[in-house]
Design a protein around this motif. Structure first.
Motif, PDB file in Angstrom:
ATOM      1  N   LEU A  28      84.278  37.653  42.143  1.00  0.00           N
ATOM      2  CA  LEU A  28      83.199  38.017  41.049  1.00  0.00           C
ATOM      3  C   LEU A  28      83.114  39.734  41.099  1.00  0.00           C
ATOM      4  O   LEU A  28      83.243  39.835  40.095  1.00  0.00           O
ATOM      5  CB  LEU A  28      81.659  37.726  41.442  1.00  0.00           C
ATOM      6  N   LEU A  29      82.990  39.603  42.157  1.00  0.00           N
ATOM      7  CA  LEU A  29      82.786  41.716  42.126  1.00  0.00           C
ATOM      8  C   LEU A  29      84.553  42.547  42.423  1.00  0.00           C
ATOM      9  O   LEU A  29      84.994  43.104  41.805  1.00  0.00           O
ATOM     10  CB  LEU A  29      82.667  42.083  43.629  1.00  0.00           C
ATOM     11  N   GLY A  30      85.409  41.514  42.472  1.00  0.00           N
ATOM     12  CA  GLY A  30      87.056  41.433  42.390  1.00  0.00           C
ATOM     13  C   GLY A  30      87.299  41.743  41.160  1.00  0.00           C
ATOM     14  O   GLY A  30      87.534  42.908  40.304  1.00  0.00           O
ATOM     15  N   HIS A  31      86.648  40.585  39.561  1.00  0.00           N
ATOM     16  CA  HIS A  31      86.544  40.565  38.338  1.00  0.00           C
ATOM     17  C   HIS A  31      85.487  42.034  37.927  1.00  0.00           C
ATOM     18  O   HIS A  31      86.891  42.595  37.363  1.00  0.00           O
ATOM     19  CB  HIS A  31      86.175  39.650  38.150  1.00  0.00           C
ATOM     20  N   MET A  32      84.595  42.313  38.921  1.00  0.00           N
ATOM     21  CA  MET A  32      83.818  43.220  38.403  1.00  0.00           C
ATOM     22  C   MET A  32      84.767  45.063  38.130  1.00  0.00           C
ATOM     23  O   MET A  32      84.714  45.404  37.689  1.00  0.00           O
ATOM     24  CB  MET A  32      82.489  43.197  39.016  1.00  0.00           C
ATOM     25  N   LEU A  33      85.565  45.036  39.539  1.00  0.00           N
ATOM     26  CA  LEU A  33      86.410  45.779  40.182  1.00  0.00           C
ATOM     27  C   LEU A  33      87.230  45.907  39.190  1.00  0.00           C
ATOM     28  O   LEU A  33      87.189  46.956  38.526  1.00  0.00           O
ATOM     29  CB  LEU A  33      86.829  45.697  41.649  1.00  0.00           C
ATOM     30  N   SER A  34      87.752  44.842  38.439  1.00  0.00           N
ATOM     31  CA  SER A  34      89.304  45.219  37.301  1.00  0.00           C
ATOM     32  C   SER A  34      89.202  45.672  36.565  1.00  0.00           C
ATOM     33  O   SER A  34      89.796  45.975  35.784  1.00  0.00           O
ATOM     34  CB  SER A  34      90.187  44.111  38.278  1.00  0.00           C
ATOM     35  N   ALA A  35      88.166  45.423  35.814  1.00  0.00           N
ATOM     36  CA  ALA A  35      87.156  45.517  34.438  1.00  0.00           C
ATOM     37  C   ALA A  35      86.787  46.781  34.401  1.00  0.00           C
ATOM     38  O   ALA A  35      86.947  47.184  32.689  1.00  0.00           O
ATOM     39  CB  ALA A  35      85.789  44.923  34.140  1.00  0.00           C
ATOM     40  N   THR A  36      86.897  47.907  35.012  1.00  0.00           N
ATOM     41  CA  THR A  36      86.844  49.426  34.836  1.00  0.00           C
ATOM     42  C   THR A  36      87.948  49.430  33.732  1.00  0.00           C
ATOM     43  O   THR A  36      87.833  50.551  33.333  1.00  0.00           O
ATOM     44  CB  THR A  36      86.798  49.556  35.998  1.00  0.00           C
ATOM     45  N   GLY A  37      89.067  49.415  34.018  1.00  0.00           N
ATOM     46  CA  GLY A  37      90.405  49.565  32.866  1.00  0.00           C
ATOM     47  C   GLY A  37      91.314  50.929  34.249  1.00  0.00           C
ATOM     48  O   GLY A  37      92.178  50.750  33.382  1.00  0.00           O
ATOM     49  N   ASP A  38      90.650  51.247  34.628  1.00  0.00           N
ATOM     50  CA  ASP A  38      91.704  52.403  35.528  1.00  0.00           C
ATOM     51  C   ASP A  38      90.535  52.889  36.652  1.00  0.00           C
ATOM     52  O   ASP A  38      89.595  51.748  37.459  1.00  0.00           O
ATOM     53  CB  ASP A  38      91.596  53.366  34.376  1.00  0.00           C
ATOM     54  N   PHE A  39      91.607  53.222  37.824  1.00  0.00           N
ATOM     55  CA  PHE A  39      91.090  53.408  39.314  1.00  0.00           C
ATOM     56  C   PHE A  39      89.373  54.658  39.006  1.00  0.00           C
ATOM     57  O   PHE A  39      89.515  55.391  38.899  1.00  0.00           O
ATOM     58  CB  PHE A  39      91.478  53.919  39.861  1.00  0.00           C
ATOM     59  N   GLY A  40      88.323  53.394  39.136  1.00  0.00           N
ATOM     60  CA  GLY A  40      87.251  54.788  39.610  1.00  0.00           C
ATOM     61  C   GLY A  40      86.580  55.021  40.408  1.00  0.00           C
ATOM     62  O   GLY A  40      87.565  54.513  41.334  1.00  0.00           O
ATOM     63  N   THR A  41      85.899  56.113  40.523  1.00  0.00           N
ATOM     64  CA  THR A  41      85.245  56.948  41.905  1.00  0.00           C
ATOM     65  C   THR A  41      83.609  56.768  41.706  1.00  0.00           C
ATOM     66  O   THR A  41      83.157  57.062  42.818  1.00  0.00           O
ATOM     67  CB  THR A  41      86.351  58.206  42.043  1.00  0.00           C
ATOM     68  N   SER A  42      83.420  55.922  41.132  1.00  0.00           N
ATOM     69  CA  SER A  42      82.049  55.830  40.936  1.00  0.00           C
ATOM     70  C   SER A  42      81.646  55.135  42.786  1.00  0.00           C
ATOM     71  O   SER A  42      82.338  54.692  43.405  1.00  0.00           O
ATOM     72  CB  SER A  42      80.999  54.466  40.106  1.00  0.00           C
ATOM     73  N   LYS A  43      79.833  55.514  42.735  1.00  0.00           N
ATOM     74  CA  LYS A  43      79.603  54.863  44.217  1.00  0.00           C
ATOM     75  C   LYS A  43      79.526  53.139  44.355  1.00  0.00           C
ATOM     76  O   LYS A  43      80.201  52.810  45.351  1.00  0.00           O
ATOM     77  CB  LYS A  43      78.625  55.227  44.570  1.00  0.00           C
ATOM     78  N   ILE A  44      79.384  52.902  43.430  1.00  0.00           N
ATOM     79  CA  ILE A  44      79.324  50.748  42.871  1.00  0.00           C
ATOM     80  C   ILE A  44      80.880  50.726  43.141  1.00  0.00           C
ATOM     81  O   ILE A  44      80.667  49.533  43.692  1.00  0.00           O
ATOM     82  CB  ILE A  44      78.788  50.823  41.757  1.00  0.00           C
ATOM     83  N   ASP A  45      81.365  51.188  42.536  1.00  0.00           N
ATOM     84  CA  ASP A  45      82.967  51.245  42.509  1.00  0.00           C
ATOM     85  C   ASP A  45      83.839  50.613  43.930  1.00  0.00           C
ATOM     86  O   ASP A  45      84.620  50.445  44.839  1.00  0.00           O
ATOM     87  CB  ASP A  45      84.186  51.751  42.070  1.00  0.00           C
ATOM     88  N   ASP A  46      82.980  52.031  44.649  1.00  0.00           N
ATOM     89  CA  ASP A  46      83.530  52.119  46.056  1.00  0.00           C
ATOM     90  C   ASP A  46      82.934  50.836  46.913  1.00  0.00           C
ATOM     91  O   ASP A  46      83.758  50.594  48.232  1.00  0.00           O
ATOM     92  CB  ASP A  46      83.408  53.339  46.712  1.00  0.00           C
ATOM     93  N   LYS A  47      81.823  50.835  46.456  1.00  0.00           N
ATOM     94  CA  LYS A  47      81.665  49.598  47.440  1.00  0.00           C
ATOM     95  C   LYS A  47      81.696  48.068  47.335  1.00  0.00           C
ATOM     96  O   LYS A  47      81.962  47.243  47.720  1.00  0.00           O
ATOM     97  CB  LYS A  47      79.130  49.099  46.941  1.00  0.00           C
ATOM     98  N   TYR A  48      82.109  47.868  45.527  1.00  0.00           N
ATOM     99  CA  TYR A  48      82.867  46.515  45.902  1.00  0.00           C
ATOM    100  C   TYR A  48      84.112  46.733  45.855  1.00  0.00           C
ATOM    101  O   TYR A  48      84.626  45.753  46.800  1.00  0.00           O
ATOM    102  CB  TYR A  48      82.877  46.896  43.967  1.00  0.00           C
ATOM    103  N   ARG A  49      85.066  47.677  46.187  1.00  0.00           N
ATOM    104  CA  ARG A  49      86.162  47.827  46.557  1.00  0.00           C
ATOM    105  C   ARG A  49      86.294  47.579  48.012  1.00  0.00           C
ATOM    106  O   ARG A  49      87.062  47.217  48.614  1.00  0.00           O
ATOM    107  CB  ARG A  49      86.856  49.358  46.475  1.00  0.00           C
ATOM    108  N   ASP A  50      84.860  48.102  48.681  1.00  0.00           N
ATOM    109  CA  ASP A  50      84.825  47.696  50.461  1.00  0.00           C
ATOM    110  C   ASP A  50      84.938  46.807  50.660  1.00  0.00           C
ATOM    111  O   ASP A  50      85.491  45.502  51.219  1.00  0.00           O
ATOM    112  CB  ASP A  50      83.392  48.483  50.997  1.00  0.00           C
ATOM    113  N   TYR A  51      84.303  46.173  49.864  1.00  0.00           N
ATOM    114  CA  TYR A  51      83.751  44.778  49.754  1.00  0.00           C
ATOM    115  C   TYR A  51      85.224  43.317  50.047  1.00  0.00           C
ATOM    116  O   TYR A  51      85.473  43.367  50.727  1.00  0.00           O
ATOM    117  CB  TYR A  51      82.293  44.083  49.401  1.00  0.00           C
ATOM    118  N   VAL A  52      85.483  43.713  48.695  1.00  0.00           N
ATOM    119  CA  VAL A  52      87.219  43.523  47.894  1.00  0.00           C
ATOM    120  C   VAL A  52      87.978  43.253  49.034  1.00  0.00           C
ATOM    121  O   VAL A  52      88.537  42.012  49.400  1.00  0.00           O
ATOM    122  CB  VAL A  52      87.282  43.426  46.872  1.00  0.00           C
TER     123      VAL A  52
END
Length: 181
Positions: A28-52
């Protein structure tokens, strides 16, 4: 559009489904991360990316995943919005602060990931993650709690803060569905 059109009222009941919660959270968080359409640099994206990307991390740090029955034909992806912890009057909003949310809804389940510890009485999926990714658990589903299609992101008792474009919605094409029958 409601997926099941019936006058049948479900009893106040909870059903349990055996599943692998950690795998659901990770995907689910992998899908959320990919739904941004580009490489995000937000703190929430960082948390998703670290986890995934961390195969050893079973439960996401600082993120809770909640779920509910979603019996509608549309798919909705809403990323990086802020909503109040409590819905209702302005006094309710001001007593609990604001959380960051990402929402993914597709039949038959809606999910939201947030930095809040609870939200509107929803069941928390992350609490059922075991010590390994493949651990199974029986998770409860409230059969009598059906929220409107545009809940939680819309309604008179809520407000949302986000960028200009913060989500997408996909609906089935009735013409295409009829021609394939």
């Amino acid at each position: 559009m409601l997926m099941i059109k019936t006058r049948l009222t479900l009893p106040q009941a909870t059903d349990h489904v055996k599943t692998k919660p950690a795998l659901i959270c990770k995907s689910l968080l992998g899908h959320m991360l990919s739904a941004t359409g580009d490489f995000g640099t937000s703190k929430i994206d960082d948390k998703y990316r670290d986890y995934v990307l961390d195969e050893s991390m079973i439960i996401p740090k600082g993120i809770k995943v909640f779920y509910w029955i979603y019996p509608y034909m549309s798919l909705k992806v809403i990323r990086d919005i802020a909503m109040p912890r409590y819905r209702g009057e302005w006094s309710d909003f001001s007593r609990g602060g604001v959380g960051m949310f990402s929402i993914l809804k597709y039949p038959p389940i809606g999910y939201l990931a947030t930095d809040l510890d609870e939200y509107e009485g929803l069941h928390e999926l992350t609490q059922y993650c075991g010590s390994r990714m493949d651990d199974k658990a029986e998770i409860p589903f409230r059969l009598d709690m059906i929220h409107p299609e545009y809940w939680p992101e819309a309604g008179e008792d809520n407000f949302v803060m986000g960028e200009k474009v913060w989500g997408l919605e996909c609906l089935p094409d009735p013409v295409a569905n009829e021609s394939s029958i």
